[in-house]
Each structure stands twice: as structure tokens, then as C-alpha cells.
Design a protein around this motif. Structure first.
Motif, mmCIF file in Angstrom:
data_model
loop_
_atom_site.group_PDB
_atom_site.id
_atom_site.type_symbol
_atom_site.label_atom_id
_atom_site.label_comp_id
_atom_site.label_asym_id
_atom_site.label_seq_id
_atom_site.Cartn_x
_atom_site.Cartn_y
_atom_site.Cartn_z
ATOM 1 N N UNK A 1 -67.093 75.839 -4.216
ATOM 2 C CA UNK A 1 -68.384 75.573 -3.579
ATOM 3 C C UNK A 1 -69.096 76.878 -3.229
ATOM 4 N N UNK A 2 -68.326 77.866 -2.784
ATOM 5 C CA UNK A 2 -68.952 79.161 -2.474
ATOM 6 C C UNK A 2 -69.489 79.824 -3.745
ATOM 7 N N UNK A 3 -68.796 79.647 -4.864
ATOM 8 C CA UNK A 3 -69.297 80.213 -6.113
ATOM 9 C C UNK A 3 -70.590 79.524 -6.547
ATOM 10 N N UNK A 4 -70.728 78.225 -6.255
ATOM 11 C CA UNK A 4 -71.972 77.531 -6.578
ATOM 12 C C UNK A 4 -73.122 78.031 -5.707
ATOM 13 N N UNK A 5 -72.809 78.377 -4.474
ATOM 14 C CA UNK A 5 -73.845 78.966 -3.623
ATOM 15 C C UNK A 5 -74.309 80.296 -4.209
ATOM 16 N N UNK A 6 -73.347 81.085 -4.700
ATOM 17 C CA UNK A 6 -73.709 82.350 -5.354
ATOM 18 C C UNK A 6 -74.524 82.090 -6.618
ATOM 19 N N UNK A 7 -74.164 81.052 -7.372
ATOM 20 C CA UNK A 7 -74.900 80.722 -8.599
ATOM 21 C C UNK A 7 -76.350 80.374 -8.282
ATOM 22 N N UNK A 8 -76.563 79.644 -7.209
ATOM 23 C CA UNK A 8 -77.938 79.271 -6.864
ATOM 24 C C UNK A 8 -78.741 80.464 -6.357
ATOM 25 N N UNK A 9 -78.069 81.425 -5.763
ATOM 26 C CA UNK A 9 -78.782 82.649 -5.367
ATOM 27 C C UNK A 9 -79.102 83.513 -6.581
ATOM 28 N N UNK A 10 -78.251 83.435 -7.603
ATOM 29 C CA UNK A 10 -78.429 84.271 -8.792
ATOM 30 C C UNK A 10 -79.415 83.652 -9.784
ATOM 31 N N UNK A 11 -79.163 82.420 -10.154
ATOM 32 C CA UNK A 11 -79.972 81.781 -11.189
ATOM 33 C C UNK A 11 -81.048 80.938 -10.532
ATOM 34 N N UNK A 12 -82.171 81.566 -10.239
ATOM 35 C CA UNK A 12 -83.300 80.912 -9.585
ATOM 36 C C UNK A 12 -84.316 80.493 -10.631
ATOM 37 N N UNK A 13 -85.443 79.948 -10.167
ATOM 38 C CA UNK A 13 -86.491 79.535 -11.090
ATOM 39 C C UNK A 13 -87.003 80.723 -11.895
ATOM 40 N N UNK A 14 -87.109 81.869 -11.246
ATOM 41 C CA UNK A 14 -87.627 83.047 -11.935
ATOM 42 C C UNK A 14 -86.604 83.656 -12.892
ATOM 43 N N UNK A 15 -85.352 83.263 -12.767
ATOM 44 C CA UNK A 15 -84.288 83.817 -13.620
ATOM 45 C C UNK A 15 -83.570 82.694 -14.372
ATOM 46 N N UNK A 16 -84.304 81.620 -14.689
ATOM 47 C CA UNK A 16 -83.681 80.430 -15.255
ATOM 48 C C UNK A 16 -83.238 80.618 -16.702
ATOM 49 N N UNK A 17 -83.725 81.663 -17.385
ATOM 50 C CA UNK A 17 -83.323 81.882 -18.783
ATOM 51 C C UNK A 17 -82.103 82.778 -18.907
ATOM 52 N N UNK A 18 -81.488 83.102 -17.812
ATOM 53 C CA UNK A 18 -80.308 83.969 -17.825
ATOM 54 C C UNK A 18 -79.194 83.348 -18.658
ATOM 55 N N UNK A 19 -78.561 84.163 -19.517
ATOM 56 C CA UNK A 19 -77.455 83.672 -20.335
ATOM 57 C C UNK A 19 -76.220 83.438 -19.472
ATOM 58 N N UNK A 20 -75.283 82.651 -20.003
ATOM 59 C CA UNK A 20 -74.091 82.324 -19.220
ATOM 60 C C UNK A 20 -73.201 83.543 -19.000
ATOM 61 N N UNK A 21 -73.094 84.422 -20.017
ATOM 62 C CA UNK A 21 -72.275 85.627 -19.857
ATOM 63 C C UNK A 21 -72.843 86.527 -18.766
ATOM 64 N N UNK A 22 -74.149 86.669 -18.754
ATOM 65 C CA UNK A 22 -74.785 87.493 -17.720
ATOM 66 C C UNK A 22 -74.606 86.849 -16.346
#
Length: 830
Positions: free
Chosen positions: A772-793
């Protein structure tokens, strides 16, 4: 060969390479020549001649047979062995050259032809040319040349100032020893390499000196540098061959490494602090954080500045692709550190959960729980290892992804001893769920339903199964949404709260969430605490704000119901007991037995409130709140037929709500009994090895426990005897109550089997909070402005962001990146 040698009167000649000095032809005294060790030749011994270069090898002068000349052994031909020129004699200035000057072994002409033809010299030939020079014998007269109306000859004194000069007696010409071996640059003074220099008139001098001009030429200086490094290698240094051959190459490699290490520093810093790398494009350039900090650091990092200014546009190594490569290398370095820690611990359990990111990709978060360290440093760790995108969400796909990914990361799944997932049927199904499929492959990987999810289900059911509670929670949620929807409303509430002298840590009323386990308790607590302020603001807005007056009035009327007030107070009281357990379950250093015990203790406390004065205290507090807003405590009317609400006849308002509201909250205790029932699975039986529970370890439990752990025990044959010694050890004195405490405070070197069982017991999963904490980090990382980020990145940035305290080895990252593909930049890693 016509000799000009003295047979019995001549003293021994010494040949030097490093100093290159020569005696003049008119000097009749003994000449001394050393190569490296300064061997001497006796003046009376006209036969034996000794010549050493590195090892001081000696040859007898009596040996008249053909002698070999090697560079490593420093052998030289005897002075008595004469050589005849293969070419015809030449005549210069009236003197015949060649008949009196045969081609000597140290004559540079011997290698000149190979250089002109483009043939490579061997290392032995290079060493011989660099170390050895031809020295004129006693009484030798250098040939004269007619130059500018004058008779001029070669001056051997020039060799003292220019050690690279090498005279050819067969051609009466001077060559450059270093250029013969290493010069590849053609120029005006190329004669020192091809046909030999013979212009003695313009040999030296400040204006027309050819020799000094050649000494400062680019090709000669480059050749000199290579020659020096070549000699260092031949003397036994173990440095990289490319770095030794060219100091310039070595400097370039170090500059390249330093520049890329600076770029890696910026990537690690931005990644750990979760700062976006990219920005908006302004023309042909990108105005992002990464480029900004690269340019900022270049202001005081001269190496990075030079790299950015001199490197080709497509070789600056700051492109998005290079960023992705370096981010991936950082993630691999962090993961490698974690994997090594897990391998040291040996046994581990897997934690997995899935969630959809902002771009609609289902991400499976994988974490591992294990016991790290020894003695006092022992701790339970739950480390995030990465995200895995799922193309399908069925049990077979998820189970396959989990096992494959753990293997690819280098973990030995035969040491998998537990599985921790939520209670969804896909994950927990006992017929074909993920846990069943993995258990079929690894039978001793015990499944545990996440205790935090289980407790959250207790709260959800407790707040929704009873109609009166469900309605009240809906009203409170609407009020929270109303104030959260406008900063003006939230500001008005805070102003009213401060006016009443209340101080709270959180502003407004937090919103509820089905997945945030403590959100209901937090929302209810804030509502009850700010009850009068909320009512006052809603009353004002119902009059002063036409746009929201209807909504505000409706919410105010709902608050003025005594049923709403007392329900909020009672549910808040019950959830107040659950909230500490919710926080406890989110910690890492918690074993599964402690989690069950704490849940049962909390259940007993809530049950005791039913018998004690819990309902009276809640009624008194609700009455005080009602009086503060002018509401009279009352109960709803009793009808003849009532289906959807409590309809028990009572004499007082207090009894009505105690019977119809407080007692039905027993539903929560029933849920706790069901979801936190005592677990006697074989792996949990190791909890009886904790000294405070040893008295409950019956022979039957001991047999079942040893059967389960038998294959993991380091000394299986002595396990029972070890348990008896363990009992004797704790017959007297204080008894530890937790398994982790036993590992930290007691020496278990004499109890290897017990140590092994306690470690596996602590490894068993309790919750999936790490996911669950990793999902919180994911939501901070992959936002609307960064939605095209690749999975490796995404995974790489998440690894750096989640594991901020894990040190990264910049040098190792650079090596890993260099080895991942063909790089134009020179880094010279093995």
C-alpha cells in the motif's frame, strides 16, 4: 668491415641509453657506456664484452658465433663481430661512407625500412631503439658534408640536449628514436622518420634550428608521451594498457567518468526526492528540472562544463533515453543490495497487491518480508522490489508473474515460506486462487490474509450493517465533502473553530475512504470535536450564501437530530478503541501472533463497555453537544409496525439508544471473533518457543511443529534435546514476551534450531502495508502530468523514492551502465 678499433690499447666502451651521452672522437681516454645497471669493461680485457639492458646478461667475447640481440635480456653483439653493409658504399664530401662504417646493430636504419613500409615494430624492436644508441669508437671521425660552402659534420654533443637523437653511421644521418616507434603524425620535420636528417648547418639555433623545432612538434611530443608510457609497461606496472600508452587517454577517461558521475548524482538526487525530470519544450530545448540542475552544477563543476561544451550534440549523455538507462541502473543497484540482504537472511515471504495507475495500467506491487541482521541488530524488514504490469488479472497470470519475477531478481523461491495478499477471491481462493497455485509449487509457503484489510472489513461492516449507523455516516460524509469543496468554507470553519478556542492538528473535516483504514475514525473524531463550529458555520451559510444555502440548511437540519448526534458519539467511541490497532498493524516489527493477541484484547475491551458505564458516558456527551445547539434529547416515536429501524419500547431516551444502538454494536465484536479467530497453523506453533509461552508447548504441539520445520532445521537430530535445554534456560528470571526480543537480547549460537524456527515465524506475513505504501509512492510519481511514463522508468524512480535511505554506489552504477551496451564515450572499465 674495415675496423677503426684498437686491439690492445683501447679501453672498454660503455653504452648508455637513458643519458645518451657520447664521448667525442678526439677523446683518447677510456669511454664509459652504461645501459641501465652501469656494467664495466676492463681496459685490459680486449675479448670479453659485457652489455646489459635490464637483467645484466653477459656474453663472452670469446664466443665468435652469431649472437642474438633481445630487448628484454639486453643482449648485444660483441664489439669484435663485424657487419658488412648490404648496400653499396656512398661517398659524401670526398669521404667514403660504408666501407669504414658498417651497419651496427644499434643503427636506426635497421628499423627505418619497416616503418616506411607500414610494418609494425615488435615490442622488442621498440625497446631496443628507445634504449640503445650507436656510439663512435675511439678515433672515429664523423664524415664531412659540404653545406653552404663549409665542411660540416655531425656533432655528438647534440645528443646531450636531445636524448631522442639516434645517429646512423651507415647513412651519416640523424633519426628520432621515439618517432620511429610511435609517431604517426606527418609534418615538416618528417625527415627524422623517413630519410634521416643531414642539414648540419641548420641543426640547432634559435631561429632556424630544425632539431629544437622537431622537439616541440605535435607528433614528436605525442610519440614521446607514448614512449614513456611504453617503457613504464615494460618495467612491470600493471596499469590498463590503454591508459599507460597514452596519458592523454587516461585523462580523458577520468574526465568522462567524472562528468557522468555528476550526471548520476543529479539523477539520484531528483529520484530520491521525487522531483520530476522533464519540463516544457521552449523551441528546440527542454526546460526541465534535470536540464536545469545539470546546467546549474556545470557552473562550479569544470569537468561537467567542459563535457557539455565540447561533446557532440548527440553525445552529451543527458537525453531522456540516457536518463531512463541510468534510472534503471540505479534501481538495479538498490535492488541488488536488497536481494543480497534477503539471501543472507535465507528465508522470506512475498507480499503482493495490485492497483491501477493514472494511465489505466494494472500494476502489481511485489514486496518481500524477511529478518535482517544478527543479535541486537535483528529487525523485520518489508522491502519493495518493484512494479510488474499485468495484462490480465486472473489468478494464473498473477501467480506466474510473481514466481517468474522473484526468480529473475535472483531470489531462491525454494526458501519462500509465506504469502501475504488481500482477501479477494482471485488472491485468496483455496481452489484456484493465487495462494493455492503458489502453494502447489511451494507447499510450505503459508497464506495469510492481510490483517489490516481484515480489520478494515470489521469497521466497514460495523458502520454499514446497522441502518442508523449507516445513515449517520452518510450525513457526516456529506458534511466533510461540503467543507472540502471550497477553501472559503474551510476557512470559515477554521475561523469559527479558533473563535471557540479550539486547537486542532488538522484543518476542516477529512474525507472518508474505503481503502484508508483509519479514515473513518479520523473523520468522526474531527466531526465530534468541531460539532458546534460546524453547526454555526452551516447556520450562517444558510442565510448569507444563496448559492449553497439550501445545501447548508439541509445539512444543519440533519445535525440537529439527536439520533445523529448520539450515533456519531457512540460510533466514535467504539472506533477510538480500534484506531490504535489500525496504527499498530501498519508497523513492520510485528509478528502475526502479536497481531492476533492485540485484536482479541481490543475485542474484549469493547465487549466490556457493554456491561460497564460505556453507554451512559456516551449519552451524557451526546446530551451536552445537543444542548450546545439547542436540541432536546428525544427518541423517535414507536409505531405498531416498524421494519427498517429499531422499534423497542423503552421508558427513557437513554435506555432507547442503549438497547437499539449501543447493544447492536456488538456486531463489531462478532466480526472481530470471526476475522481474528485463533490460528493454530503449524508455522505459528513456533510462537510457543517464546519463553513466556513455553508452558503452553505441549508434546502434541511440539511434534506438529517439528514436523513442519523439519526440512529447514540446521541440526534436525538434536531438535528435541535443544527444546529441553531451552526450557531449562528460562526456568527462572524474566521471560521475554516477543520473538524479536528473543533474537535481539539472547545469544542463540547454542540453539541453532530454535533460532531458525523463530526467524521463519517472524518472516510470516502480517499485513500488506508495504504494498500500500508503494502505491502511495506510485500516485505521487505517476500523476496526470507524467501519465506517459514507461513502466521501467516508474519502477526505477519508485525504487529510489521508496528506498531513500539505501546508499547507491555511483561507481557501480556507471560500470553497470557502461556494460549494458556499446558506448561512444570512453570509460575504460574492465
Amino acid at each position: 668491415m674495415e675496423g677503426e678499433r684498437h686491439t690492445e690499447d683501447d679501453e672498454a666502451q660503455r653504452h648508455t641509453v637513458e643519458e645518451g651521452g657520447q664521448r667525442s672522437a678526439e677523446d683518447d681516454e677510456a669511454q664509459r657506456h652504461t645501459v641501465e645497471e652501469g656494467g664495466q669493461r676492463s681496459a685490459e680485457d680486449d675479448e670479453a664484452q659485457r652489455h646489459t639492458v635490464e637483467e645484466g646478461g653477459q656474453r663472452s667475447a670469446e664466443d665468435d658465433e652469431a649472437q642474438r640481440h633481445t630487448v628484454e635480456e639486453g643482449g648485444q653483439r660483441s664489439a669484435e663481430n663485424e657487419y658488412s653493409r648490404e648496400q653499396g658504399n656512398m661517398e659524401i664530401g670526398g669521404e667514403e661512407i660504408g666501407s669504414s662504417c658498417p651497419q651496427h646493430p644499434f643503427d636506426p636504419v635497421r628499423v627505418k625500412n619497416k616503418v616506411i613500409n607500414g610494418d609494425a615494430l615488435t615490442d622488442d624492436e621498440k625497446k631496443s631503439v628507445l634504449q640503445n644508441r650507436w656510439l663512435a669508437p675511439q678515433g672515429y671521425s664523423y664524415p664531412k658534408r659540404t653545406l653552404g660552402g663549409k665542411q660540416l659534420r655531425y656533432n655528438p654533443q647534440w645528443e646531450k640536449n636531445y636524448e631522442w637523437l639516434s645517429y646512423s653511421p651507415s647513412e651519416d644521418a640523424a633519426y628520432c628514436a621515439t618517432c620511429l616507434c610511435f609517431n604517426k603524425v606527418k609534418g615538416k620535420n618528417f625527415s627524422f622518420l623517413t630519410k634521416g636528417f643531414t642539414d648540419w648547418k641548420n641543426a640547432v639555433g634559435d631561429k632556424r634550428g630544425v632539431i629544437p623545432r622537431h622537439s616541440h612538434s605535435e607528433g614528436h611530443q605525442r610519440a614521446t608521451e607514448l614512449a614513456e608510457n611504453f617503457m613504464l609497461i615494460t618495467q612491470g606496472q600493471k596499469k590498463d594498457i590503454k591508459s599507460v600508452i597514452s596519458k592523454q587517454y587516461d585523462d580523458k577517461v577520468m574526465a568522462n567518468r567524472k562528468a557522468l558521475l555528476s550526471i548520476i548524482d543529479i539523477i539520484v538526487c531528483l529520484g530520491k526526492r521525487n522531483v520530476p525530470f522533464r519540463g516544457n519544450w521552449e523551441g528546440s530545448s527542454e526546460n526541465g528540472n534535470f536540464n536545469y540542475f545539470v546546467n546549474w552544477k556545470a557552473q562550479f563543476d569544470t569537468t561537467l562544463k567542459q563535457h557539455l561544451e565540447t561533446a557532440a550534440k548527440n553525445a552529451k549523455y543527458i537525453s531522456p533515453q540516457i536518463q531512463n538507462d541510468l534510472i534503471a541502473c540505479c534501481a538495479e543497484d538498490i535492488r541488488e543490495t536488497l536481494i543480497n540482504n534477503i539471501k543472507t537472511a535465507k528465508f522470506f515471504t512475498v507480499l503482493a497487491d495490485e492497483s491501477m495507475d493514472i494511465s489505466g495500467i494494472e500494476q502489481l506491487s511485489l514486496c518481500v518480508r524477511y529478518v535482517s541482521g544478527e543479535g541486537e541488530s535483528s529487525e523485520i524488514r518489508e522491502d519493495f522490489l518493484g512494479f510488474c504490469p499485468l495484462t490480465q488479472q486472473d489468478a494464473k497470470t498473477i501467480a506466474t508473474v510473481i514466481l517468474r519475477q522473484l526468480t529473475e531478481w535472483g531470489l531462491h523461491t525454494e526458501y519462500l515460506r509465506g504469502q501475504g495478499y488481500d482477501g479477494a477471491s482471485t488472491m485468496s481462493g483455496h481452489v484456484s486462487g493465487v495462494q493455492k497455485r503458489i502453494s502447489d509449487v511451494h507447499p510450505r509457503a503459508m497464506y495469510t490474509h492481510c490483517r489490516s484489510h481484515a480489520l478494515n472489513l470489521v469497521v466497514v461492516h460495523g458502520c454499514s450493517d446497522l441502518p442508523i449507523v449507516r445513515n449517520t455516516m452518510s450525513i457526516i460524509e456529506e458534511i466533510a465533502v461540503f467543507f472540502s469543496g471550497s477553501s472559503a468554507r474551510k476557512g470559515a470553519l477554521e475561523a469559527e473553530t479558533s473563535k471557540e478556542g479550539q486547537t486542532t492538528k488538522k484543518s476542516g473535516i477529512p474525507l472518508m475512504s474505503d481503502t484508508r483504514w483509519s479514515s473513518r475514525s479520523t473523520t468522526l473524531s474531527a466531526f465530534v470535536e468541531k460539532f458546534t463550529a460546524v453547526h454555526s458555520v452551516l447556520e450562517k451559510m444558510g442565510v448569507e450564501k444563496p448559492s449553497v444555502s439550501a445545501k447548508a440548511a439541509t445539512l444543519r437540519h440533519s445535525m440537529e437530530s439527536f439520533e445523529t448526534i448520539i450515533t456519531a458519539v457512540m460510533v466514535n467511541e467504539i472506533l477510538g478503541y480500534i484506531h490504535p490497532l489500525t496504527k499498530l498493524l501498519q508497523t513492520t516489527n510485528l509478528d502475526i501472533l502479536t497481531a492476533y493477541e492485540e485484536a482479541r484484547n481490543m475485542r474484549q475491551v469493547i465487549a466490556n463497555q457493554r456491561e460497564d458505564k460505556g453507554s451512559r458516558l456516551c449519552f451524557e456527551k451526546a446530551t451536552a453537544l445537543a444542548n450546545s445547539i439547542g436540541v432536546v434529547p428525544a427518541k423517535r416515536r414507536v409505531s405498531v409496525r416498524q421494519t427498517y429501524r429499531a422499534n423497542v419500547t423503552t421508558e427513557s431516551v437513554e435506555d432507547h439508544y442503549r438497547i437499539n444502538l449501543f447493544y447492536p454494536l456488538d456486531h463489531i465484536t462478532a466480526q472481530l471473533d470471526e476475522r481474528f479467530a485463533k490460528n493454530n497453523n503449524p508455522p505459528i506453533l513456533a510462537s510457543y518457543l517464546v519463553p513466556s509461552s513455553l508452558k503452553y508447548l505441549t508434546p502434541a504441539r511440539e511434534d506438529e511443529m517439528l514436523r513442519w520445520y523439519h526440512e529447514d532445521l540446521p541440526d534436525q537430530d538434536t531438535a528435541r534435546q535443544e527444546i529441553e535445554r531451552w526450557r531449562h534456560k528460562f526456568e527462572d528470571g524474566p521471560l521475554p514476551s516477543f520473538a524479536l526480543e528473543v533474537l535481539q537480547k539472547h545469544n542463540l549460537s547454542f540453539f541453532p534450531n530454535i533460532k531458525c524456527m523463530l526467524k521463519i515465524f517472524l518472516t510470516l506475513p502480517v499485513t500488506t502495508c508495504a504494498c500500500e505504501r508503494s502505491f502511495s509512492a506510485m500516485r505521487r510519481l505517476k500523476t496526470w502530468l507524467r501519465s506517459t511514463m514507461s513502466n521501467d522508468r516508474l519502477t526505477g524512480l519508485a525504487m529510489m523514492h521508496v528506498h531513500q535511505k539505501v546508499e547507491v554506489d555511483r561507481e557501480n552504477i556507471l560500470r553497470r551502465w557502461d556494460a549494458s551496451g556499446h558506448r561512444r564515450i570512453q570509460l575504460a572499465f574492465d
